[in-house]
Design a protein around this motif. Structure first.
Motif, PDB file in Angstrom:
ATOM      1  N   LYS A  73     188.240  72.702  65.096  1.00  0.00           N
ATOM      2  CA  LYS A  73     187.889  71.375  65.076  1.00  0.00           C
ATOM      3  C   LYS A  73     186.650  71.418  65.302  1.00  0.00           C
ATOM      4  N   ILE A  74     185.788  72.003  65.890  1.00  0.00           N
ATOM      5  CA  ILE A  74     184.229  72.001  66.054  1.00  0.00           C
ATOM      6  C   ILE A  74     183.471  72.476  64.564  1.00  0.00           C
ATOM      7  N   ALA A  75     184.385  73.250  63.834  1.00  0.00           N
ATOM      8  CA  ALA A  75     183.708  73.762  62.661  1.00  0.00           C
ATOM      9  C   ALA A  75     183.832  72.607  61.679  1.00  0.00           C
ATOM     10  N   GLU A  76     184.979  71.952  61.504  1.00  0.00           N
ATOM     11  CA  GLU A  76     185.160  70.842  60.708  1.00  0.00           C
ATOM     12  C   GLU A  76     184.129  69.775  61.102  1.00  0.00           C
ATOM     13  N   GLU A  77     183.989  69.585  62.057  1.00  0.00           N
ATOM     14  CA  GLU A  77     182.746  68.462  62.668  1.00  0.00           C
ATOM     15  C   GLU A  77     181.717  68.935  61.847  1.00  0.00           C
ATOM     16  N   LEU A  78     180.924  70.136  62.333  1.00  0.00           N
ATOM     17  CA  LEU A  78     179.784  70.528  61.825  1.00  0.00           C
ATOM     18  C   LEU A  78     179.838  70.594  60.171  1.00  0.00           C
ATOM     19  N   PHE A  79     180.729  71.159  59.742  1.00  0.00           N
ATOM     20  CA  PHE A  79     180.878  71.164  58.014  1.00  0.00           C
ATOM     21  C   PHE A  79     180.804  69.827  57.619  1.00  0.00           C
ATOM     22  N   PHE A  80     181.393  68.799  58.360  1.00  0.00           N
ATOM     23  CA  PHE A  80     181.252  67.377  57.758  1.00  0.00           C
ATOM     24  C   PHE A  80     180.010  66.866  57.914  1.00  0.00           C
ATOM     25  N   ARG A  81     179.131  67.203  59.135  1.00  0.00           N
ATOM     26  CA  ARG A  81     177.964  66.422  59.235  1.00  0.00           C
ATOM     27  C   ARG A  81     176.726  67.344  58.566  1.00  0.00           C
ATOM     28  N   LYS A  82     176.931  68.567  58.438  1.00  0.00           N
ATOM     29  CA  LYS A  82     175.741  69.475  57.683  1.00  0.00           C
ATOM     30  C   LYS A  82     175.920  69.964  56.650  1.00  0.00           C
ATOM     31  N   GLY A  83     177.531  70.168  56.072  1.00  0.00           N
ATOM     32  CA  GLY A  83     177.684  70.651  55.034  1.00  0.00           C
ATOM     33  C   GLY A  83     178.067  72.271  55.101  1.00  0.00           C
ATOM     34  N   TYR A  84     178.705  72.768  53.992  1.00  0.00           N
ATOM     35  CA  TYR A  84     178.860  74.340  54.479  1.00  0.00           C
ATOM     36  C   TYR A  84     177.750  75.252  54.561  1.00  0.00           C
ATOM     37  N   HIS A  85     177.019  75.137  53.427  1.00  0.00           N
ATOM     38  CA  HIS A  85     175.758  76.318  53.273  1.00  0.00           C
ATOM     39  C   HIS A  85     175.070  75.858  54.594  1.00  0.00           C
ATOM     40  N   SER A  86     174.775  74.651  55.115  1.00  0.00           N
ATOM     41  CA  SER A  86     173.800  74.246  56.195  1.00  0.00           C
ATOM     42  C   SER A  86     174.518  74.806  57.580  1.00  0.00           C
ATOM     43  N   THR A  87     175.733  75.082  57.736  1.00  0.00           N
ATOM     44  CA  THR A  87     176.317  75.394  58.886  1.00  0.00           C
ATOM     45  C   THR A  87     176.314  76.887  59.166  1.00  0.00           C
ATOM     46  N   THR A  88     175.890  77.423  60.229  1.00  0.00           N
ATOM     47  CA  THR A  88     176.102  78.824  60.496  1.00  0.00           C
ATOM     48  C   THR A  88     177.159  79.062  61.544  1.00  0.00           C
ATOM     49  N   ILE A  89     177.436  80.347  61.466  1.00  0.00           N
ATOM     50  CA  ILE A  89     178.447  80.644  62.639  1.00  0.00           C
ATOM     51  C   ILE A  89     177.766  80.441  63.960  1.00  0.00           C
ATOM     52  N   ARG A  90     176.405  80.787  63.987  1.00  0.00           N
ATOM     53  CA  ARG A  90     175.855  80.601  65.483  1.00  0.00           C
ATOM     54  C   ARG A  90     176.010  79.059  65.882  1.00  0.00           C
ATOM     55  N   ASP A  91     175.791  78.233  64.967  1.00  0.00           N
ATOM     56  CA  ASP A  91     176.045  76.723  65.089  1.00  0.00           C
ATOM     57  C   ASP A  91     177.248  76.459  65.736  1.00  0.00           C
ATOM     58  N   ILE A  92     178.299  77.108  64.977  1.00  0.00           N
ATOM     59  CA  ILE A  92     179.681  76.600  65.433  1.00  0.00           C
ATOM     60  C   ILE A  92     179.942  77.024  66.817  1.00  0.00           C
ATOM     61  N   ALA A  93     179.435  78.416  66.959  1.00  0.00           N
ATOM     62  CA  ALA A  93     179.671  79.033  68.360  1.00  0.00           C
ATOM     63  C   ALA A  93     178.965  78.186  69.556  1.00  0.00           C
ATOM     64  N   THR A  94     177.682  77.770  69.159  1.00  0.00           N
ATOM     65  CA  THR A  94     176.945  77.111  70.168  1.00  0.00           C
ATOM     66  C   THR A  94     177.559  75.886  70.524  1.00  0.00           C
ATOM     67  N   GLU A  95     178.039  75.128  69.689  1.00  0.00           N
ATOM     68  CA  GLU A  95     178.748  73.747  69.546  1.00  0.00           C
ATOM     69  C   GLU A  95     179.929  73.956  70.460  1.00  0.00           C
ATOM     70  N   ALA A  96     180.773  75.082  70.065  1.00  0.00           N
ATOM     71  CA  ALA A  96     182.216  75.299  70.654  1.00  0.00           C
ATOM     72  C   ALA A  96     181.940  75.935  72.101  1.00  0.00           C
ATOM     73  N   SER A  97     180.542  76.359  72.444  1.00  0.00           N
ATOM     74  CA  SER A  97     180.404  77.072  73.651  1.00  0.00           C
ATOM     75  C   SER A  97     181.120  78.154  74.001  1.00  0.00           C
ATOM     76  N   ILE A  98     181.017  79.185  72.779  1.00  0.00           N
ATOM     77  CA  ILE A  98     181.743  80.501  72.715  1.00  0.00           C
ATOM     78  C   ILE A  98     180.712  81.294  72.103  1.00  0.00           C
ATOM     79  N   ASN A  99     181.100  82.669  72.196  1.00  0.00           N
ATOM     80  CA  ASN A  99     180.358  83.744  71.538  1.00  0.00           C
ATOM     81  C   ASN A  99     180.648  83.855  70.045  1.00  0.00           C
ATOM     82  N   SER A 100     179.525  84.030  69.198  1.00  0.00           N
ATOM     83  CA  SER A 100     179.847  84.344  67.799  1.00  0.00           C
ATOM     84  C   SER A 100     180.985  85.251  67.410  1.00  0.00           C
ATOM     85  N   SER A 101     181.179  86.247  68.299  1.00  0.00           N
ATOM     86  CA  SER A 101     181.860  87.391  68.122  1.00  0.00           C
ATOM     87  C   SER A 101     183.245  86.904  68.067  1.00  0.00           C
TER      88      SER A 101
END
Length: 200
Positions: A14-42
Motif C-alpha cells: 500500500k505504501i509503495a503504491e502511493e509513493l510510486f504514484f506520487r514520485k514514479g518508479y525510478h525516483s522512489t527508493t527502498i529507503r523512501d518506502i521503508a521510511t514512509e512505512a515506518s519499517i526497516n529496509s531489510s
C-alpha cells in the motif's frame, strides 16, 4: 503468524503504491518506502527481494482482480448488455484502484523495466481475451464480428476509461478533487454510447 506476515506485506504494498504514484518508479527508493512505512529496509528486501519485484507485485494485484471478473451472464441477456456488464465490472475495479490504474497507464507508455513491461502487456492481453470471450458466447446465434472491430471497440472504450483516470489525477494534483469528483456513472454512460454506436 501468517496473518501478521500478510498484514506486513499488504502494508508495504500500500505504501509503495502511493509513493510510486506520487514520485514514479525510478525516483522512489527502498529507503523512501521503508521510511514512509515506518519499517526497516531489510523487511522489504525480505518479502520482495528488490524494488522491481515489489513493483511487479503491485501490478500482480491488478492482474488478480481483473482475472477474478466472472464472465457469467443472465440467460437471455443480449450481447450489448453482456458487454456493458463486463465493462462495468472492469470500471468498478479500476475505480477501487485509481492510483494503480494510473501507474499501469504510465508503464504502457514506457515500461520502467523489461519485467514490468512484460506483466503490463500480459495484463492487457488477457483482459482483451476476456473481452473477446463475451462475443464468443454469442456464436450460437451465428454472430461473427471481425477481430479488427473488436480491437477498435476495445481500445475506444478502455482508452476513454484511462483518459478519465488521467484527468482525475490532474484534478487531484490541482486540488480540484472535491469540486470535480470522479463521476463513475458518467463514465459508464459514455462507454454505453460507444457500444450503441457499434450496434452490438
Amino acid at each position: 503468524m501468517n496473518i501478521g506476515i500478510m498484514s506486513a506485506k499488504e502494508h508495504i504494498l500500500k505504501i509503495a503504491e502511493e509513493l510510486f504514484f506520487r514520485k514514479g518508479y525510478h525516483s522512489t527508493t527502498i529507503r523512501d518506502i521503508a521510511t514512509e512505512a515506518s519499517i526497516n529496509s531489510s523487511m522489504i528486501n525480505y518479502y520482495f527481494y528488490s524494488k522491481e519485484n515489489l513493483y511487479v507485485s503491485i501490478f500482480e494485484q491488478l492482474q488478480d482482480s481483473l482475472e477474478a471478473i466472472p464472465v457469467i451472464f443472465e440467460d437471455g441477456q443480449s450481447l450489448g448488455d453482456r458487454i456493458k456488464t463486463f465493462i462495468n465490472q472492469t470500471i468498478d475495479i479500476a475505480y477501487l484502484h485509481p492510483k494503480l490504474i494510473y501507474l499501469f497507464m504510465i508503464e504502457q507508455l514506457q515500461a520502467s523495466t523489461v519485467q514490468i513491461g512484460e506483466i503490463v502487456n500480459s495484463i492487457q492481453k488477457k483482459h482483451f481475451q476476456y473481452f473477446c470471450s463475451v462475443f464468443q458466447l454469442d456464436n450460437k446465434n451465428n454472430t461473427s464480428i471481425p477481430v479488427s472491430q473488436l480491437e477498435t471497440t476495445y481500445f475506444a472504450i478502455f482508452g476513454l476509461v484511462k483518459e478519465f483516470f488521467r484527468v482525475e489525477k490532474i484534478n487531484s494534483e490541482a486540488g480540484k478533487n472535491k469540486r470535480h469528483r470522479f463521476e463513475l456513472k458518467k463514465l459508464k454512460d459514455y462507454t454505453e454510447k460507444i457500444i450503441s454506436i457499434n450496434e452490438f
